[in-house]
Design an enzyme around this catalytic site. Structure first.
Site, PDB file in Angstrom:
ATOM      1  N   ASP A 150       0.850  -1.199   0.000  1.00 17.49           N
ATOM      2  CA  ASP A 150       0.000   0.000   0.000  1.00 17.49           C
ATOM      3  C   ASP A 150       0.889   1.254   0.000  1.00 17.49           C
ATOM      4  OD1 ASP A 150      -2.427   1.378   0.190  1.00 17.49           O
ATOM      5  OD2 ASP A 150      -2.431   1.350   2.382  1.00 17.49           O
TER       6      ASP A 150
ATOM      7  N   ASP B  35       3.038   5.136  -5.384  1.00 18.43           N
ATOM      8  CA  ASP B  35       2.300   6.365  -5.094  1.00 18.43           C
ATOM      9  C   ASP B  35       3.187   7.573  -5.400  1.00 18.43           C
ATOM     10  OD1 ASP B  35       0.997   8.530  -4.074  1.00 18.43           O
ATOM     11  OD2 ASP B  35       0.593   7.662  -2.106  1.00 18.43           O
TER      12      ASP B  35
ATOM     13  N   GLY C 269      -7.699   8.303   7.465  1.00 18.07           N
ATOM     14  CA  GLY C 269      -7.811   8.538   8.904  1.00 18.07           C
ATOM     15  C   GLY C 269      -9.246   8.568   9.396  1.00 18.07           C
TER      16      GLY C 269
HETATM   17  P1  13P Z   1      -8.959   4.732   5.916  1.00 17.40           P
HETATM   18  O1  13P Z   1      -8.090   5.583   6.770  1.00 17.40           O
HETATM   19  O2  13P Z   1     -10.228   5.445   5.556  1.00 17.40           O
HETATM   20  O3  13P Z   1      -9.229   3.399   6.507  1.00 17.40           O
HETATM   21  O4  13P Z   1      -8.195   4.502   4.512  1.00 17.40           O
HETATM   22  C1  13P Z   1      -7.227   3.489   4.404  1.00 17.40           C
HETATM   23  C2  13P Z   1      -6.460   3.552   3.130  1.00 17.40           C
HETATM   24  O5  13P Z   1      -6.781   4.252   2.196  1.00 17.40           O
HETATM   25  C3  13P Z   1      -5.256   2.701   3.034  1.00 17.40           C
HETATM   26  O6  13P Z   1      -4.558   2.887   1.852  1.00 17.40           O
HETATM   27  O1  G3H Z   2      -3.271   4.871   3.784  1.00 13.13           O
HETATM   28  C1  G3H Z   2      -2.672   4.724   4.827  1.00 13.13           C
HETATM   29  C2  G3H Z   2      -2.942   3.553   5.694  1.00 13.13           C
HETATM   30  O2  G3H Z   2      -3.976   3.832   6.583  1.00 13.13           O
HETATM   31  C3  G3H Z   2      -1.678   3.107   6.362  1.00 13.13           C
HETATM   32  O3  G3H Z   2      -1.332   3.930   7.431  1.00 13.13           O
HETATM   33  O4  G3H Z   2       1.078   4.436   7.074  1.00 13.13           O
HETATM   34  O5  G3H Z   2       0.051   4.561   9.356  1.00 13.13           O
HETATM   35  O6  G3H Z   2       0.422   2.350   8.257  1.00 13.13           O
HETATM   36  P1  G3H Z   2       0.157   3.824   8.060  1.00 13.13           P
HETATM   37 ZN    ZN Z   3      -4.695   4.937   1.141  1.00 13.22          ZN
END
Ligand code: 13P
Ligand code: G3H
Ligand code: ZN
Length: 308
Positions: A81, A104, A181
């Site tokens: 991610d 990204d 968030g």
């Molecule tokens: P949320 O903070 O809405 O759960 O989004 C998570 C997200 O986009 C992870 O890439």
């Molecule tokens: O999009 C972000 C996700 O919620 C991951 O958050 O970078 O704190 O693990 P993090």
């Molecule tokens: Zn995200």
């Protein structure tokens, strides 16, 4: 079984449902999500952020995901991610753990994002790994934007067709009013369904909704009761999610809802059982809370009972 997202996301996009992509940082979250997928007979995407890798290690996370994926019949995609660190994205591709990565480049100029995405696509496709790219940065609470500033963050539909064609990316994360968030819609911003329709018309590849947590009242109430400060919390409602999926979203990213579920359950357990120091008990209650919320999401996204 470990799976590429190719067939799963194409099927979802064609049949108007979406695949949930859930963030993990530890074993309990992984187990809760996979147990939910098995019970719902649903495909699932397990994703790790750069922060998760820093916390737990790529090999440890990867070996856990591969191990659990071998034990179940439902398709499990393992995805990186928000890969903003190019070296880490390359490491993920080379590691052999991931079946999909996100590059990204949304904080760079269009030209730089395009070049970076293209470079990663070439490396990933050599290994049959899918690439999700991002066009238009998705804000977080820390950005504290008003409505006009948020508009400037959103994906420009006029750039979508050429970006997808030139980069060769397989899925596209778009910015249409959501935020990462527990606090979305600061400054009165709202979801831009028209923009989604314009983007959808420009490309047939799966579109990804980030910042999609709904911050459900039942979970917020438990977390608040046992000490969490969630005074500004606000998420995407179930009808909004359904409308976005009907409008062409194929992958829905969820992290915050699982954090609230896990933290609330652990806080509750520890408050009600102050004499129990067994981590299996309080972490187990967190795992159960994640499983319950993921099952609810799979039903909402239309993923339940889609595996043949
Ligand atoms: P949320 O903070 O809405 O759960 O989004 C998570 C997200 O986009 C992870 O890439
Ligand atoms: O999009 C972000 C996700 O919620 C991951 O958050 O970078 O704190 O693990 P993090
Ligand atoms: Zn995200």
């Amino acid at each position: 079984m470990l799976s590429s997202p190719a067939k799963i996301l194409k099927n979802a996009t064609q049949h108007n449902y979406a695949i949930g992509a859930f963030n993990i940082n530890n074993m309990e979250a992984l187990q809760g999500i996979v147990e939910a997928a098995v019970e719902e007979n649903a495909s699932v995407i397990i994703q790790t952020s750069q922060g998760a890798i820093e916390y737990a290690g790529m090999d440890l996370l990867g070996s856990m995901v591969h191990t659990i994926a071998k034990e179940v019949d439902v398709p499990i995609v393992f995805h990186l991610d928000h890969g903003t660190n190019v070296d880490l994205v390359k490491e993920a591709i080379a590691s052999g753990w991931y079946t999909s990565v996100m590059v990204d480049g949304s904080s760079y100029s269009y030209k730089e994002n395009l070049a970076l995405t293209k470079e990663i696509v070439a490396l990933a496709h050599e290994k049959n790994i899918w690439v999700e790219a991002e066009l238009g940065p998705i804000p977080g609470k820390e950005d504290n934007l008003d409505v006009h500033a948020r508009d400037a963050f959103m994906t420009d539909p006029a750039l979508v067709e050429s970006f997808v064609k030139e980069t060769g990316c397989d899925a596209l994360a778009i910015s249409i009013g959501t935020a990462h968030g527990v606090t979305k819609f600061l400054g009165g911003s709202k979801l831009d369904y028209k923009r989604l329709a314009l983007i959808r018309a420009q490309t047939s590849i799966p579109l990804v909704l980030h910042g999609a947590s709904s911050i459900p009242a039942n979970l917020v109430n438990i977390a608040k009761t046992y000490g969490a400060d969630l005074s500004t919390a606000k998420g995407i409602s179930s009808p909004q999610i359904r409308k976005l999926i009907a409008g062409g979203i194929g992958k829905v990213n969820i992290d915050s809802d699982l954090r609230i579920a896990f933290t609330g359950a652990v806080d509750k357990y520890m408050t009600l059982n102050p004499d129990n120091m067994d981590p299996r008990q309080y972490l187990g209650s967190g795992r159960e809370a994640i499983k319950k919320e993921v099952k609810r999401k799979m039903q909402l996204f239309g993923t339940s009972n889609t595996c043949t």
